[in-house]
Motif scaffolding. Structure first.
Motif, PDB file in Angstrom:
ATOM      1  N   GLN A 452      -9.666   6.146  -2.764  1.00  0.00           N
ATOM      2  CA  GLN A 452      -8.148   6.908  -2.741  1.00  0.00           C
ATOM      3  C   GLN A 452      -8.180   7.462  -4.283  1.00  0.00           C
ATOM      4  N   CYS A 453      -7.348   8.332  -4.660  1.00  0.00           N
ATOM      5  CA  CYS A 453      -6.796   8.789  -5.793  1.00  0.00           C
ATOM      6  C   CYS A 453      -6.524   7.744  -7.012  1.00  0.00           C
ATOM      7  N   ARG A 454      -7.371   7.501  -7.732  1.00  0.00           N
ATOM      8  CA  ARG A 454      -7.240   6.647  -8.880  1.00  0.00           C
ATOM      9  C   ARG A 454      -5.949   6.474  -9.561  1.00  0.00           C
ATOM     10  N   GLY A 455      -5.395   7.675 -10.018  1.00  0.00           N
ATOM     11  CA  GLY A 455      -4.235   7.870 -10.564  1.00  0.00           C
ATOM     12  C   GLY A 455      -3.017   7.388  -9.720  1.00  0.00           C
ATOM     13  N   ARG A 456      -3.022   8.021  -8.414  1.00  0.00           N
ATOM     14  CA  ARG A 456      -2.010   7.604  -7.614  1.00  0.00           C
ATOM     15  C   ARG A 456      -1.898   5.892  -7.430  1.00  0.00           C
ATOM     16  N   THR A 457      -3.003   5.316  -7.050  1.00  0.00           N
ATOM     17  CA  THR A 457      -3.203   4.080  -6.951  1.00  0.00           C
ATOM     18  C   THR A 457      -2.848   3.080  -8.286  1.00  0.00           C
ATOM     19  N   LEU A 458      -3.149   3.582  -9.416  1.00  0.00           N
ATOM     20  CA  LEU A 458      -2.754   2.855 -10.686  1.00  0.00           C
ATOM     21  C   LEU A 458      -1.201   3.149 -10.959  1.00  0.00           C
ATOM     22  N   LEU A 459      -0.588   4.347 -10.805  1.00  0.00           N
ATOM     23  CA  LEU A 459       0.668   4.301 -11.028  1.00  0.00           C
ATOM     24  C   LEU A 459       1.529   3.733  -9.620  1.00  0.00           C
ATOM     25  N   ALA A 460       1.293   3.548  -8.875  1.00  0.00           N
ATOM     26  CA  ALA A 460       1.808   2.731  -7.539  1.00  0.00           C
ATOM     27  C   ALA A 460       2.124   1.360  -8.044  1.00  0.00           C
ATOM     28  N   TYR A 461       1.104   0.719  -8.839  1.00  0.00           N
ATOM     29  CA  TYR A 461       1.464  -0.782  -9.353  1.00  0.00           C
ATOM     30  C   TYR A 461       2.553  -0.681 -10.107  1.00  0.00           C
ATOM     31  N   PHE A 462       3.001   0.386 -10.710  1.00  0.00           N
ATOM     32  CA  PHE A 462       4.004   0.225 -11.941  1.00  0.00           C
ATOM     33  C   PHE A 462       5.210   0.807 -11.161  1.00  0.00           C
ATOM     34  N   GLY A 463       5.263   1.166 -10.030  1.00  0.00           N
ATOM     35  CA  GLY A 463       6.348   1.672  -9.074  1.00  0.00           C
ATOM     36  C   GLY A 463       6.684   3.052  -9.212  1.00  0.00           C
ATOM     37  N   GLU A 464       5.711   3.810  -9.440  1.00  0.00           N
ATOM     38  CA  GLU A 464       5.878   5.253  -9.494  1.00  0.00           C
ATOM     39  C   GLU A 464       5.033   5.999  -8.378  1.00  0.00           C
ATOM     40  N   HIS A 465       5.659   6.841  -7.766  1.00  0.00           N
ATOM     41  CA  HIS A 465       5.121   7.495  -6.788  1.00  0.00           C
ATOM     42  C   HIS A 465       4.681   8.911  -7.113  1.00  0.00           C
ATOM     43  N   LEU A 466       3.312   9.109  -7.039  1.00  0.00           N
ATOM     44  CA  LEU A 466       2.693  10.469  -7.478  1.00  0.00           C
ATOM     45  C   LEU A 466       2.581  11.192  -6.242  1.00  0.00           C
ATOM     46  N   VAL A 508       9.197  -5.133  -2.217  1.00  0.00           N
ATOM     47  CA  VAL A 508       9.389  -3.560  -2.613  1.00  0.00           C
ATOM     48  C   VAL A 508       8.142  -2.832  -2.215  1.00  0.00           C
ATOM     49  N   VAL A 509       8.358  -1.744  -1.434  1.00  0.00           N
ATOM     50  CA  VAL A 509       7.337  -0.783  -0.991  1.00  0.00           C
ATOM     51  C   VAL A 509       7.036  -0.088  -2.411  1.00  0.00           C
ATOM     52  N   LEU A 510       5.803   0.090  -2.641  1.00  0.00           N
ATOM     53  CA  LEU A 510       5.527   0.922  -4.160  1.00  0.00           C
ATOM     54  C   LEU A 510       4.790   2.167  -3.850  1.00  0.00           C
ATOM     55  N   SER A 511       3.941   1.990  -2.610  1.00  0.00           N
ATOM     56  CA  SER A 511       3.109   3.470  -2.513  1.00  0.00           C
ATOM     57  C   SER A 511       2.210   3.241  -1.324  1.00  0.00           C
ATOM     58  N   TYR A 512       1.866   4.407  -0.811  1.00  0.00           N
ATOM     59  CA  TYR A 512       1.061   4.630   0.319  1.00  0.00           C
ATOM     60  C   TYR A 512      -0.237   5.542   0.005  1.00  0.00           C
ATOM     61  N   ALA A 513      -1.276   4.775   0.311  1.00  0.00           N
ATOM     62  CA  ALA A 513      -2.783   5.588   0.235  1.00  0.00           C
ATOM     63  C   ALA A 513      -3.483   5.448   1.414  1.00  0.00           C
ATOM     64  N   GLY A 514      -3.693   6.362   2.137  1.00  0.00           N
ATOM     65  CA  GLY A 514      -4.491   6.840   3.570  1.00  0.00           C
ATOM     66  C   GLY A 514      -3.835   5.790   4.404  1.00  0.00           C
ATOM     67  N   GLU A 515      -4.346   4.616   4.912  1.00  0.00           N
ATOM     68  CA  GLU A 515      -3.672   3.714   5.809  1.00  0.00           C
ATOM     69  C   GLU A 515      -3.346   2.583   5.108  1.00  0.00           C
ATOM     70  N   GLN A 516      -3.224   2.553   3.842  1.00  0.00           N
ATOM     71  CA  GLN A 516      -2.797   1.172   3.156  1.00  0.00           C
ATOM     72  C   GLN A 516      -1.462   1.529   2.508  1.00  0.00           C
ATOM     73  N   MET A 517      -0.759   0.500   2.369  1.00  0.00           N
ATOM     74  CA  MET A 517       0.559   0.550   1.471  1.00  0.00           C
ATOM     75  C   MET A 517       0.494  -0.576   0.788  1.00  0.00           C
ATOM     76  N   THR A 518       1.361  -0.641  -0.446  1.00  0.00           N
ATOM     77  CA  THR A 518       1.230  -1.620  -1.384  1.00  0.00           C
ATOM     78  C   THR A 518       2.695  -2.029  -1.711  1.00  0.00           C
ATOM     79  N   VAL A 519       2.773  -3.440  -1.521  1.00  0.00           N
ATOM     80  CA  VAL A 519       4.288  -3.901  -1.500  1.00  0.00           C
ATOM     81  C   VAL A 519       4.118  -4.979  -2.666  1.00  0.00           C
ATOM     82  N   LEU A 520       5.118  -5.157  -3.607  1.00  0.00           N
ATOM     83  CA  LEU A 520       5.292  -6.345  -4.477  1.00  0.00           C
ATOM     84  C   LEU A 520       6.263  -7.092  -3.945  1.00  0.00           C
ATOM     85  N   PHE A 521       5.773  -8.335  -3.809  1.00  0.00           N
ATOM     86  CA  PHE A 521       6.794  -9.326  -3.065  1.00  0.00           C
ATOM     87  C   PHE A 521       7.114 -10.552  -4.509  1.00  0.00           C
TER      88      PHE A 521
END
Length: 543
Positions: A452-466, A508-521
């Protein structure tokens, strides 16, 4: 009028014709007597947030910064303004007694506005009393992520800052950092005791940095790829290696290839580190091969690339390290050369062992002491080394079994848990920290391996949605990132929605990329989940 005054000072004293909205929001909060937490990317003007309001406030401004070199850079920058309202002094081990007395006198007379300190200075009760007598109007905590055990550069000395600031009469606090994921932000607020702070998070995307990640089958392939990339790159640049030994061996091999390089790590003498640092800053040596010890305070604008020859321990560390490239705003390249074996090495480094008997003995000693004990006294009575003692005291403080006082002293709070209970709580807390550390490593590995987009993936970790893709990474260039972009209407929950998992609890839901979602528990850290599986089995519900 505060906004107009702030703009006037920015223009007349610093030559800045405009302030960013994020800077102004934080400044106005400070002018109103509120606290602020500012997370701004490298080069976005974090220092301006305390420097501009300072002359408009009645007392001096205390600036807490972890490195003397970083302090010197900031003092030099203020001095270069040649303005009577921007005089800065420092109280540290680098100054002699006479210099420190002169600095204090200039602060008392109002001739100096800023005083720079390291956290270690607060262990001296006399120093605390001197600072309190100055009646400071603002405290700026630079590199504030150092206060968080979840951050990438945790420093136990930062834990006493909240107590120190309370002793000063609790002036407004501004905490500044370039990298702070959501749990780190919460930790900063809690540790420093920020009251209803104005939280400002500026977009962390760096469009001038081209992000690339390559999997290497073995060490020789990784080395040859590194050499090839360096040979075709503009100088200067930084190579980050995982261990002290690796930096020295790699610097020597590169030099033998005709690529002039120097090593830098925490095991070197201060003089050797300083010489390596100065040679790199002066462009006498074009390649710095370093561990993470070559970190904060590296303000060299023309670094054209940063290459990693091992998987970093977290996206926090990675973002901080690649942030040293392209500070002049010109294009720069960051390359991550990773192997599957890197994960095992990082897990070894992140392992935290807790001996419950050791912790119980330390807790019992604190409870039985009639007076607070110094670190030195605790080391002598427990036989624990400085690093190990600091680690256990930090954990005990987190579970209410210890309290850090001024002068570097420690005591057991009145309602501290019994030693055996404290040991159980510390063990659980250490396990939680390790779980979160490993989840951060999983997120780093996910970044390295994603299509997936690396910039989008990296920013998702910090709670930013690109929105869309970053268009400055290898996956965007080859088209794979666009193919995996999920449609917003297919997302089961909005970005930043609070959800609950049956086993992992609240998140907290941080991001979506393809069929994956990142959640911070809260309890288990970062998790990457399959959206179809979440939908089919109803794994998450909205809180």
């Amino acid at each position: 009028m505060s906004a107009e005054e702030l703009r006037r000072v920015a223009s007349e004293s610093f030559g800045w014709e405009r302030l960013r909205d994020e800077q102004l929001r934080a400044m106005e909060a400070l002018m109103a007597g509120r606290d602020a937490l500012a997370v701004l990317p490298t080069g976005a003007g974090k220092s301006a947030i305390y420097q501009v309001p300072a002359p408009l406030l009645p007392g001096p401004t205390i600036v807490v910064s972890p490195l003397l070199a970083l302090q010197q850079d900031q003092i030099s920058s203020l001095t270069a303004r040649n303005h009577e309202d921007l005089v800065a002094v420092r109280l540290s081990s680098a100054e002699g007694k006479t210099e420190r007395e002169e600095a204090l006198e200039s602060l008392r007379k109002g001739d100096a506005e800023f005083v720079f300190l390291t956290p270690e200075q607060f262990s001296d009760p006399a120093r605390v009393a001197q600072i309190k007598a100055l009646k400071p109007s603002l405290v700026a905590v630079d590199e504030a992520h150092c206060v968080s055990a979840w951050g990438h550069d945790f420093r136990p000395d930062y834990l006493q800052l909240g107590q120190f600031i309370r002793e000063l009469g609790r002036p407004p606090i501004v905490a500044l950092t370039a990298t702070a994921s959501p749990p780190v932000r919460e930790d900063i607020i809690d540790r420093l005791g920020l009251r209803d702070p104005e939280v400002v998070v500026m977009g962390l995307d760096r469009p001038n940095l081209y992000l690339e990640s390559v999997h290497c089958a073995d060490e020789e392939i990784r080395y040859r790829r590194l050499v090839s990339r360096i040979q075709e790159s503009e100088m200067p640049g930084i190579v980050y290696a995982p261990t002290r030994r690796a930096t020295e061996e790699l610097a020597e091999r590169l030099s033998q290839e005709g690529l002039k390089a120097v090593a830098y790590h925490g095991g070197m003498s201060a003089g050797d580190r300083e010489r390596a640092h100065e040679a790199f800053l002066a462009d006498e040596v074009p390649i710095m091969v370093a561990t993470t010890a070559f970190g904060m305070g590296i303000d060299k604008p023309n670094i054209r690339w940063v290459n990693h020859v091992s998987l970093p321990d977290s996206p926090d560390s990675y973002l901080q390290e690649i942030g040293r490239a392209g500070r002049d705003g010109q294009p720069a390249h960051v390359l991550l050369l990773h192997r599957t074996e890197d994960t095992g090495l990082r897990k070894f480094f992140s392992n935290v062992s807790v001996d419950k008997e050791e912790v119980a003995s330390l807790a019992a000693l604190l409870r039985s002491a009639k007076e607070p004990l110094t670190r030195g006294e605790l080391e002598e009575q427990t036989g624990l080394g400085e690093r190990r003692l600091g680690q256990l005291l930090g954990l005990l403080e987190e579970v209410g079994g210890a309290r850090m006082l001024h002068g570097g002293k420690v005591k057991a709070p009145r309602w501290a848990p019994a030693p055996a209970k404290a040991a159980e709580l510390v063990e659980a807390q250490a396990e939680r920290q390790q779980t979160v550390s490993r989840s951060r490593l999983d997120m780093m590995r996910n970044f390295a391996e994603t299509q997936q987009c690396r910039g989008r993936t990296l920013l998702a970790y910090f709670g930013e949605h690109l929105e869309g893709t970053c268009e400055h990474c290898d996956n965007c260039t080859d088209g794979s990132a666009a193919e995996g972009l999920a449609a917003a209407d297919e997302a089961p929950f909005p970005i930043h929605a609070e959800v609950r998992h049956g086993e992992w609890g609240k998140g907290v839901v941080l991001s979506y990329a393809g069929e994956q979602m990142t959640v911070l528990f809260e309890q288990v850290g970062y998790k990457t989940l399959s959206v179809p599986v979440v939908k089919e089995h109803r794994l998450l519900r909205k809180v």
